[in-house]
Design a protein around this motif. Sequence first.
Motif, mmCIF file in Angstrom:
data_model
loop_
_atom_site.group_PDB
_atom_site.id
_atom_site.type_symbol
_atom_site.label_atom_id
_atom_site.label_comp_id
_atom_site.label_asym_id
_atom_site.label_seq_id
_atom_site.Cartn_x
_atom_site.Cartn_y
_atom_site.Cartn_z
ATOM 1 N N HIS A 72 0.835 -1.206 0.048
ATOM 2 C CA HIS A 72 0.031 0.104 -0.003
ATOM 3 C C HIS A 72 0.971 1.242 -0.112
ATOM 4 O O HIS A 72 0.517 2.422 -0.727
ATOM 5 C CB HIS A 72 -0.835 0.131 1.082
ATOM 6 C CG HIS A 72 -1.713 1.329 1.240
ATOM 7 N ND1 HIS A 72 -2.820 1.531 0.599
ATOM 8 C CD2 HIS A 72 -1.530 2.247 2.268
ATOM 9 C CE1 HIS A 72 -3.079 2.873 0.993
ATOM 10 N NE2 HIS A 72 -2.619 3.319 2.132
ATOM 11 N N CYS A 137 -3.962 -4.314 0.038
ATOM 12 C CA CYS A 137 -2.868 -4.184 0.819
ATOM 13 C C CYS A 137 -3.072 -3.543 2.082
ATOM 14 O O CYS A 137 -2.356 -3.818 3.267
ATOM 15 C CB CYS A 137 -1.647 -3.807 0.082
ATOM 16 S SG CYS A 137 -1.382 -4.551 -1.455
ATOM 17 N N PRO A 142 0.723 -6.462 2.718
ATOM 18 C CA PRO A 142 1.415 -6.713 1.249
ATOM 19 C C PRO A 142 1.060 -8.057 0.754
ATOM 20 O O PRO A 142 0.414 -8.970 1.392
ATOM 21 C CB PRO A 142 2.566 -6.621 1.603
ATOM 22 C CG PRO A 142 2.902 -5.941 2.696
ATOM 23 C CD PRO A 142 1.943 -6.282 3.679
#
Length: 218
Positions: A72, A137, A142
């Motif tokens: 992110h 995310c 992740p």
Amino acid sequence: MLTITAESLKSKVGREKAIFKIVEALRADEIVIAPIDQGYAYIADPNSESAMAKIKEIKSMTPSSYFALLVHSVDQIPQYCGATSTEQRLLAKEFWPGPLLMECEVLPGVGGSFGSDGSPDSLVFRQAIDPVVSGVCEMSGPVVFSPITDEDKNIVGDFKKLPPLSKKSAKYGIAIKRRWSSVPATVVSFSKAEAIIKKIGGVSEQQIRSIIPAIKVL
């Protein structure tokens, strides 16, 4: 494979529903087909050995190969590699989302194979460009990713032309309408000793040097 349509993602509520569905699927060891900069890719939970093994089987990847991760933001790198440097954060601020991959040494004791038959010494990170994938995310952490390619090794950009095995293997597919980038990524590797440009792509050496003047080029 269930399709998440571009029409359903136009509203905030639609995007939130899609994020929840995908997070739930990834946590259940499913793989998902999602957009990256250059086309479509498989994504999976980095803690799901079965999902990563499924992707490797589909793509006939070597046992030692491991997956890169979509994040992110740069704030998700430290859980794997320790505190990010000022240079890393400046690169991310300037060139993410965009054609930049950052490779970082893995902290001792960090578990996970990331698809490899061992434990990789370094991991490669890229910021998710798609808002739904970025939301996944942000919510769940992740995800590993691997581009889906055709017989000519080109990344598939037409959702309707995804290989049959891809459609059969994925829980969801995110179909979007966008102009894909044809620009390759620049790869910058960071270690305790130095920073190195391993591959020059869409971010030039000059642009990198504006932030890290002493960086080396492999």
